[in-house]
Design an enzyme around this catalytic site. Structure first.
Site, PDB file in Angstrom:
ATOM      1  N   TYR A 129      19.028  40.483 -27.854  1.00  0.00           N
ATOM      2  CA  TYR A 129      18.406  40.923 -26.596  1.00  0.00           C
ATOM      3  C   TYR A 129      18.277  42.450 -26.603  1.00  0.00           C
ATOM      4  CZ  TYR A 129      17.974  41.956 -21.603  1.00  0.00           C
ATOM      5  OH  TYR A 129      17.554  42.444 -20.392  1.00  0.00           O
ATOM      6  N   THR A 163      20.278  38.608 -10.763  1.00  0.00           N
ATOM      7  CA  THR A 163      19.118  37.716 -10.849  1.00  0.00           C
ATOM      8  C   THR A 163      19.538  36.474 -11.634  1.00  0.00           C
ATOM      9  OG1 THR A 163      18.439  38.656 -12.948  1.00  0.00           O
ATOM     10  CG2 THR A 163      17.522  39.684 -10.987  1.00  0.00           C
TER      11      THR A 163
HETATM   12  N1  LIG Z   1      18.911  41.657 -14.068  1.00  0.00           N
HETATM   13  C1  LIG Z   1      19.340  42.744 -14.692  1.00  0.00           C
HETATM   14  O1  LIG Z   1      20.418  43.343 -14.379  1.00  0.00           O
HETATM   15  C2  LIG Z   1      18.550  43.304 -15.821  1.00  0.00           C
HETATM   16  C3  LIG Z   1      19.128  44.317 -16.570  1.00  0.00           C
HETATM   17  C4  LIG Z   1      18.384  44.890 -17.580  1.00  0.00           C
HETATM   18  C5  LIG Z   1      17.088  44.470 -17.821  1.00  0.00           C
HETATM   19  N2  LIG Z   1      16.552  43.453 -17.091  1.00  0.00           N
HETATM   20  C6  LIG Z   1      15.172  43.060 -17.394  1.00  0.00           C
HETATM   21  O2  LIG Z   1      14.465  42.921 -16.185  1.00  0.00           O
HETATM   22  C7  LIG Z   1      13.392  41.983 -16.361  1.00  0.00           C
HETATM   23  C8  LIG Z   1      13.431  40.950 -15.261  1.00  0.00           C
HETATM   24  O3  LIG Z   1      14.595  40.153 -15.453  1.00  0.00           O
HETATM   25  P1  LIG Z   1      15.373  39.398 -14.297  1.00  0.00           P
HETATM   26  O4  LIG Z   1      16.751  39.921 -14.265  1.00  0.00           O
HETATM   27  O5  LIG Z   1      14.551  39.405 -13.036  1.00  0.00           O
HETATM   28  O6  LIG Z   1      15.457  37.958 -14.942  1.00  0.00           O
HETATM   29  P2  LIG Z   1      14.832  36.562 -14.483  1.00  0.00           P
HETATM   30  O7  LIG Z   1      15.273  35.601 -15.520  1.00  0.00           O
HETATM   31  O8  LIG Z   1      15.168  36.303 -13.067  1.00  0.00           O
HETATM   32  O9  LIG Z   1      13.273  36.828 -14.573  1.00  0.00           O
HETATM   33  C9  LIG Z   1      12.558  36.811 -15.783  1.00  0.00           C
HETATM   34  C10 LIG Z   1      11.225  36.167 -15.524  1.00  0.00           C
HETATM   35  O10 LIG Z   1      10.445  36.189 -16.734  1.00  0.00           O
HETATM   36  C11 LIG Z   1       9.706  34.974 -16.755  1.00  0.00           C
HETATM   37  N3  LIG Z   1       9.300  34.656 -18.122  1.00  0.00           N
HETATM   38  C12 LIG Z   1      10.100  34.303 -19.171  1.00  0.00           C
HETATM   39  N4  LIG Z   1       9.361  34.031 -20.263  1.00  0.00           N
HETATM   40  C13 LIG Z   1       8.066  34.212 -19.916  1.00  0.00           C
HETATM   41  C14 LIG Z   1       6.828  34.104 -20.605  1.00  0.00           C
HETATM   42  N5  LIG Z   1       6.794  33.739 -21.897  1.00  0.00           N
HETATM   43  N6  LIG Z   1       5.691  34.356 -19.935  1.00  0.00           N
HETATM   44  C15 LIG Z   1       5.716  34.723 -18.638  1.00  0.00           C
HETATM   45  N7  LIG Z   1       6.857  34.871 -17.920  1.00  0.00           N
HETATM   46  C16 LIG Z   1       8.016  34.619 -18.549  1.00  0.00           C
HETATM   47  C17 LIG Z   1      10.684  33.937 -16.203  1.00  0.00           C
HETATM   48  O11 LIG Z   1      10.002  32.763 -15.796  1.00  0.00           O
HETATM   49  C18 LIG Z   1      11.346  34.704 -15.076  1.00  0.00           C
HETATM   50  O12 LIG Z   1      10.659  34.537 -13.852  1.00  0.00           O
HETATM   51  C19 LIG Z   1      13.580  41.395 -17.768  1.00  0.00           C
HETATM   52  O13 LIG Z   1      12.713  42.054 -18.669  1.00  0.00           O
HETATM   53  C20 LIG Z   1      15.020  41.725 -18.096  1.00  0.00           C
HETATM   54  O14 LIG Z   1      15.250  41.787 -19.475  1.00  0.00           O
HETATM   55  C21 LIG Z   1      17.252  42.862 -16.101  1.00  0.00           C
END
Ligand SMILES: NC(=O)c1ccc[n+]([C@@H]2O[C@H](COP(=O)([O-])OP(=O)(O)OC[C@H]3O[C@@H](n4cnc5c(N)ncnc54)[C@H](O)[C@@H]3O)[C@@H](O)[C@H]2O)c1
Length: 273
Positions: A129, A163
């Site tokens: 990741y 999330t």
């Molecule tokens: N939550 C955190 O603390 C955190 C920390 C660092 C980075 N992030 C990043 O933030 C972003 C959002 O993550 P989140 O925490 O809301 O997670 P989440 O799992 O709630 O949301 C991710 C979304 O991406 C969608 N997705 C996955 N594969 C897909 C595809 N092939 N095509 C289209 N959509 C797709 C999923 O359906 C989901 O709605 C991500 O890039 C994640 O890596 C989150």
């Protein structure tokens, strides 16, 4: 972003969550449509970007938010853990950006906001990741350089929020008998949105190639990876002279790994690490 007046295409693999966000935006008086595309597939990403242009007459901003996280230490990794993260986090970001950049270049303006993670600095059980997010950081730097003359800016945000993705972290920790840290300090996803709004807007007209970290009350820039100075010179390096350099010139100059550096509150703390 919709609150600030943008018309938004909300894309997800699942129609349900995308429609729910659209309904929220429309109920608040905004403009939005839902789209279902797997961004890891080039023609699907192309269709997604084309839909934005068709519906709203162009594309001013792209947020590469879709992501997938899986946790496994190197000695636990299964083959099936690897490619899905690369496909969504890395290839998906490239696919959407490539199609959006073509549209934006024609208009002579645009802002791409990638989404990276503190895991790009290194995090146990998050190597794949983190590597995809490190790659997203590298894309951000290169695209910002390539596109500077076209009016397109490219930045990234490193968000923090509770999330569905945090459930994956909590499940992994529980599975290993550890206490779940997974609260992400119970931060709502909305705590991150002002950074995205800023990077999409003309308020950040001079900002490109940067990675902005938001972690609740803390806002910071990631350091760009680079060569640490001073550089030690030797006309012909040998194993012996490299050993010598590590014992003297490079001794004590290795940087801390992982998010640890975010816990350091001042330069003097940093220097004393
Ligand atoms: N939550 C955190 O603390 C955190 C920390 C660092 C980075 N992030 C990043 O933030 C972003 C959002 O993550 P989140 O925490 O809301 O997670 P989440 O799992 O709630 O949301 C991710 C979304 O991406 C969608 N997705 C996955 N594969 C897909 C595809 N092939 N095509 C289209 N959509 C797709 C999923 O359906 C989901 O709605 C991500 O890039 C994640 O890596 C989150």
């Amino acid at each position: 972003v919709a609150q600030a007046g943008a018309a938004v295409v909300v894309n997800d693999l699942d129609r349900g969550p995308a429609e729910a966000v659209v309904q929220e935006i429309v109920a608040a008086g905004g403009r939005a449509i839902a789209h279902v595309a797997d961004i890891s597939v080039w023609p699907c990403a192309e269709e997604l970007i084309a839909r934005c242009a068709d519906e709203f007459g162009g594309i001013d901003g792209l947020v590469n938010n879709a992501g997938l996280a899986g946790l496994a230490r190197l000695d636990e990794l299964a083959e099936s853990d690897i490619r899905p993260m690369i496909e969504v986090n890395l290839v998906g970001t490239i696919n959407c950006s490539a199609h959006a950049a073509r549209q934006m270049a024609r208009a002579g303006r645009g802002s791409i906001v990638n989404v990276t993670s503190g895991a790009q600095m290194g995090a146990p059980a998050m190597s794949v990741y983190g590597a995809t997010k490190g790659a997203v950081a590298s894309l951000t730097y290169s695209w910002a350089m390539e596109l500077r003359e076209t009016g397109i800016r490219v930045n990234a945000v490193s968000p923090t929020a509770e999330t569905r993705m945090m459930d994956v972290v909590a499940d992994y920790q529980r599975g290993r008998g550890g206490a779940s840290k997974g609260s992400s300090k119970s931060l709502a996803p909305e705590t991150n949105t002002p950074v995205v709004e800023y990077l999409l807007s003309d308020f950040s007209a001079k900002i490109t190639g940067q990675i902005v970290r938001i972690d609740g009350s803390r806002l910071a820039l990631f350091a760009h990876p680079g060569v640490l100075l001073p550089i030690v010179k030797n006309p012909q390096w040998t194993l012996e002279s490299i050993r010598e350099a590590f014992a003297h010139d490079l001794e004590g100059r290795q940087l801390p790994l992982g998010l640890q550096c975010l816990e350091i509150s001042s330069i003097s703390d940093y220097a004393s690490q």
